[in-house]
Design a protein around this motif. Sequence first.
Motif, PDB file in Angstrom:
ATOM      1  N   MET A 100       0.841  -1.211   0.000  1.00  0.00           N
ATOM      2  CA  MET A 100       0.000   0.000   0.000  1.00  0.00           C
ATOM      3  C   MET A 100       0.871   1.254   0.000  1.00  0.00           C
ATOM      4  O   MET A 100       1.940   1.279   0.585  1.00  0.00           O
ATOM      5  CB  MET A 100      -0.837   0.037   1.298  1.00  0.00           C
ATOM      6  CG  MET A 100      -1.933  -0.999   1.374  1.00  0.00           C
ATOM      7  SD  MET A 100      -2.680  -0.997   3.027  1.00  0.00           S
ATOM      8  CE  MET A 100      -3.717   0.449   2.965  1.00  0.00           C
ATOM      9  N   ASN A 101       0.340   2.295  -0.628  1.00  0.00           N
ATOM     10  CA  ASN A 101       0.963   3.620  -0.533  1.00  0.00           C
ATOM     11  C   ASN A 101       0.179   4.420   0.498  1.00  0.00           C
ATOM     12  O   ASN A 101      -1.045   4.544   0.386  1.00  0.00           O
ATOM     13  CB  ASN A 101       0.881   4.344  -1.872  1.00  0.00           C
ATOM     14  CG  ASN A 101       1.800   3.723  -2.897  1.00  0.00           C
ATOM     15  OD1 ASN A 101       2.835   3.166  -2.553  1.00  0.00           O
ATOM     16  ND2 ASN A 101       1.402   3.800  -4.156  1.00  0.00           N
ATOM     17  N   ILE A 102       0.884   4.947   1.466  1.00  0.00           N
ATOM     18  CA  ILE A 102       0.195   5.655   2.560  1.00  0.00           C
ATOM     19  C   ILE A 102       0.686   7.091   2.648  1.00  0.00           C
ATOM     20  O   ILE A 102       1.892   7.353   2.506  1.00  0.00           O
ATOM     21  CB  ILE A 102       0.437   4.932   3.901  1.00  0.00           C
ATOM     22  CG1 ILE A 102       0.031   3.470   3.745  1.00  0.00           C
ATOM     23  CG2 ILE A 102      -0.240   5.647   5.058  1.00  0.00           C
ATOM     24  CD1 ILE A 102      -0.667   2.815   4.861  1.00  0.00           C
ATOM     25  N   LYS A 125       2.062  -4.564   5.220  1.00  0.00           N
ATOM     26  CA  LYS A 125       1.170  -4.155   4.122  1.00  0.00           C
ATOM     27  C   LYS A 125       1.704  -2.953   3.350  1.00  0.00           C
ATOM     28  O   LYS A 125       1.199  -2.595   2.306  1.00  0.00           O
ATOM     29  CB  LYS A 125      -0.195  -3.759   4.692  1.00  0.00           C
ATOM     30  CG  LYS A 125      -0.955  -4.906   5.285  1.00  0.00           C
ATOM     31  CD  LYS A 125      -2.234  -4.379   5.924  1.00  0.00           C
ATOM     32  CE  LYS A 125      -3.066  -5.554   6.389  1.00  0.00           C
ATOM     33  NZ  LYS A 125      -4.294  -5.726   5.664  1.00  0.00           N
ATOM     34  N   LYS A 154      -1.631   7.739  -6.397  1.00  0.00           N
ATOM     35  CA  LYS A 154      -2.488   6.574  -6.121  1.00  0.00           C
ATOM     36  C   LYS A 154      -2.348   6.092  -4.664  1.00  0.00           C
ATOM     37  O   LYS A 154      -2.031   4.931  -4.385  1.00  0.00           O
ATOM     38  CB  LYS A 154      -2.162   5.420  -7.089  1.00  0.00           C
ATOM     39  CG  LYS A 154      -2.342   5.787  -8.549  1.00  0.00           C
ATOM     40  CD  LYS A 154      -2.426   4.558  -9.406  1.00  0.00           C
ATOM     41  CE  LYS A 154      -2.907   4.812 -10.806  1.00  0.00           C
ATOM     42  NZ  LYS A 154      -2.485   6.068 -11.452  1.00  0.00           N
ATOM     43  N   ILE A 155      -2.584   7.034  -3.771  1.00  0.00           N
ATOM     44  CA  ILE A 155      -2.484   6.725  -2.336  1.00  0.00           C
ATOM     45  C   ILE A 155      -3.644   5.803  -1.936  1.00  0.00           C
ATOM     46  O   ILE A 155      -4.805   6.070  -2.242  1.00  0.00           O
ATOM     47  CB  ILE A 155      -2.523   8.047  -1.515  1.00  0.00           C
ATOM     48  CG1 ILE A 155      -1.330   8.947  -1.869  1.00  0.00           C
ATOM     49  CG2 ILE A 155      -2.589   7.760  -0.017  1.00  0.00           C
ATOM     50  CD1 ILE A 155       0.032   8.423  -1.490  1.00  0.00           C
ATOM     51  N   ASP A 156      -3.313   4.716  -1.267  1.00  0.00           N
ATOM     52  CA  ASP A 156      -4.337   3.743  -0.858  1.00  0.00           C
ATOM     53  C   ASP A 156      -5.005   4.130   0.452  1.00  0.00           C
ATOM     54  O   ASP A 156      -6.135   3.745   0.710  1.00  0.00           O
ATOM     55  CB  ASP A 156      -3.699   2.353  -0.692  1.00  0.00           C
ATOM     56  CG  ASP A 156      -3.101   1.869  -2.004  1.00  0.00           C
ATOM     57  OD1 ASP A 156      -3.887   1.680  -2.949  1.00  0.00           O
ATOM     58  OD2 ASP A 156      -1.861   1.716  -2.089  1.00  0.00           O
ATOM     59  N   LEU A 157      -4.275   4.865   1.280  1.00  0.00           N
ATOM     60  CA  LEU A 157      -4.848   5.279   2.562  1.00  0.00           C
ATOM     61  C   LEU A 157      -4.149   6.549   3.044  1.00  0.00           C
ATOM     62  O   LEU A 157      -2.922   6.609   3.076  1.00  0.00           O
ATOM     63  CB  LEU A 157      -4.653   4.171   3.615  1.00  0.00           C
ATOM     64  CG  LEU A 157      -5.134   4.498   5.026  1.00  0.00           C
ATOM     65  CD1 LEU A 157      -6.653   4.543   5.093  1.00  0.00           C
ATOM     66  CD2 LEU A 157      -4.615   3.479   6.029  1.00  0.00           C
ATOM     67  N   THR A 158      -4.971   7.549   3.411  1.00  0.00           N
ATOM     68  CA  THR A 158      -4.417   8.788   3.982  1.00  0.00           C
ATOM     69  C   THR A 158      -4.769   8.827   5.468  1.00  0.00           C
ATOM     70  O   THR A 158      -5.902   8.506   5.844  1.00  0.00           O
ATOM     71  CB  THR A 158      -4.995  10.019   3.253  1.00  0.00           C
ATOM     72  OG1 THR A 158      -4.619   9.932   1.879  1.00  0.00           O
ATOM     73  CG2 THR A 158      -4.493  11.322   3.832  1.00  0.00           C
ATOM     74  N   LEU A 172     -11.319   8.214  -2.438  1.00  0.00           N
ATOM     75  CA  LEU A 172     -10.054   7.889  -1.748  1.00  0.00           C
ATOM     76  C   LEU A 172     -10.329   7.477  -0.306  1.00  0.00           C
ATOM     77  O   LEU A 172     -11.200   8.048   0.357  1.00  0.00           O
ATOM     78  CB  LEU A 172      -9.126   9.109  -1.748  1.00  0.00           C
ATOM     79  CG  LEU A 172      -8.532   9.501  -3.093  1.00  0.00           C
ATOM     80  CD1 LEU A 172      -7.810  10.842  -2.971  1.00  0.00           C
ATOM     81  CD2 LEU A 172      -7.577   8.435  -3.612  1.00  0.00           C
ATOM     82  N   LYS A 173      -9.570   6.490   0.169  1.00  0.00           N
ATOM     83  CA  LYS A 173      -9.706   6.057   1.566  1.00  0.00           C
ATOM     84  C   LYS A 173      -8.922   7.002   2.462  1.00  0.00           C
ATOM     85  O   LYS A 173      -7.747   7.272   2.200  1.00  0.00           O
ATOM     86  CB  LYS A 173      -9.156   4.644   1.739  1.00  0.00           C
ATOM     87  CG  LYS A 173     -10.104   3.584   1.252  1.00  0.00           C
ATOM     88  CD  LYS A 173      -9.614   2.217   1.662  1.00  0.00           C
ATOM     89  CE  LYS A 173     -10.546   1.168   1.111  1.00  0.00           C
ATOM     90  NZ  LYS A 173     -10.004  -0.178   1.246  1.00  0.00           N
ATOM     91  N   GLU A 227      -7.475   0.515   8.266  1.00  0.00           N
ATOM     92  CA  GLU A 227      -8.283  -0.043   7.163  1.00  0.00           C
ATOM     93  C   GLU A 227      -9.644  -0.511   7.672  1.00  0.00           C
ATOM     94  O   GLU A 227     -10.680  -0.228   7.069  1.00  0.00           O
ATOM     95  CB  GLU A 227      -7.565  -1.253   6.557  1.00  0.00           C
ATOM     96  CG  GLU A 227      -6.503  -0.890   5.541  1.00  0.00           C
ATOM     97  CD  GLU A 227      -6.005  -2.135   4.830  1.00  0.00           C
ATOM     98  OE1 GLU A 227      -5.443  -3.021   5.515  1.00  0.00           O
ATOM     99  OE2 GLU A 227      -6.206  -2.235   3.614  1.00  0.00           O
TER     100      GLU A 227
END
Length: 428
Positions: free
Chosen positions: A1-3, A24, A62-66, A87-88, A309
């Motif tokens: 993941m990109n955070i 992750k 393409k950040i998966d979670l901020t 976006l999450k 998450e």
Amino acid sequence: MNILVIGSGGREHALVWKIAQSPKVKKIYCAPGNAGTAELAENVNINIDDIKGLLKFALEKKIDLTVVGPEMPLVAGIVDLFEEKGLKIFGPNKAAAQIEGSKVFSKEFMAKYDIPTAQAGIFTNSKEAIAYINNVGAPIVVKADGLAAGKGVIVAQTVKEAMAAVNQIMEDKEFGAAGDKVVIEECLVGEEASIIAITDGETIVPLASSQDHKRVFDNDEGPNTGGMGAYSPAPVVTDQLMDTIYNSALEPFMVGMKREGIVYKGVIYAGIMVTKQGPKVLEFNCRFGDPETQPIMMRLESDLVEVFEKTVEGKLQAVNLKWKERAAVCVVLAAGGYPGKYETGLPISGLDKISQLKDAYVFHAGTKGPGVLTAGGRVLGVTALGDTIKFAIDNAYRAVSLISFKGMHYRQDIGKKALKCLRKRARI
Ligand code: AMP
Ligand code: GLY
């Protein structure tokens, strides 16, 4: 993941440090970050108030979670903006963040849902506020309604001081529109504790208890600061007291939010005063505490990314947090003059020596690279684990003794209240 982690304090360094341990995670960005986060993440030069810039960056990378650290972007609606684009993001939305963004909202909410708190009056007019102060007398607490960078609460010892605070807030508009309204409340007496919990809107998962040290000098003297140190767990919060806080504050908080039609996801932090009549809520915050997050993260065993998450997905019920059965203590090293005026750009020495200590870690707050220079009031959070609170204190101060910069000052008594509480209990 990109955070992507938003913020630049000790809190954010502690979050980045913990996130970096998750299997992750592929890449972490921190906006704007500090010299400490730069070692574990890529710092991005976007300010916390540039929420459109942050959105653009999150979409591009393409950040998966901020993960949002400070209250300001939450109150400004960053969660709503990110969610609109699919976006999450971990944190409460704009409606939910009012619990911290407006002390009037928070006070009215607590009254409506029977959450124990200080008696208060709400005023839109300074003459009425001053008449109320004259009537009730001192000590008394004056609070600007909106966000005021942690400076909007004045615990006044005299009527004169309280009046001056009202004038500063409502007439001189020291905090701008944040001072259109004030809350004036009863001064509560007791020991403070921070109860920080995570919720997905249904389930509430309290984190380990902690205690901050707000005043700048030893023995809780001098002006209030952002926090000069913290420890976890806080022995003042017994299991029984935690149950009381859960039942009288956290649970009614969630019930209330639902009744107001608000889905509250993210952190809910209850600042508690343990009074003779029981625990009362001083304030609710919509984000992690700083410095409390530093010792808390050091004790957390579970994968923080998974917790975030599950919160975003509304599946917190499945989460059972695991903690190290050890204590953690964080001593904040501040710039000379803080919380007043201070110098920046000063070199810091000794950081390289800390990496040789087994149980200590230095979270950066006001620092910048290259070469690690001071860049803020609270500069570093020297945090250490120990098998008991006493050992954690010793380990933290041993690490502190290795670090120096010009004008550096810190409290010598971080954790003392925990020792006092434990001693008192042992005597009973
Ligand atoms: P707040 O931002 O509302 O938490 O206030 C900051 C700090 O001011 C708290 O952590 C307390 O130390 C103090 N404070 C706030 N409200 C009260 C109160 N009603 N009585 C005594 N101290 C207070
Ligand atoms: N440590 C106090 C706060 O984060 O508000």
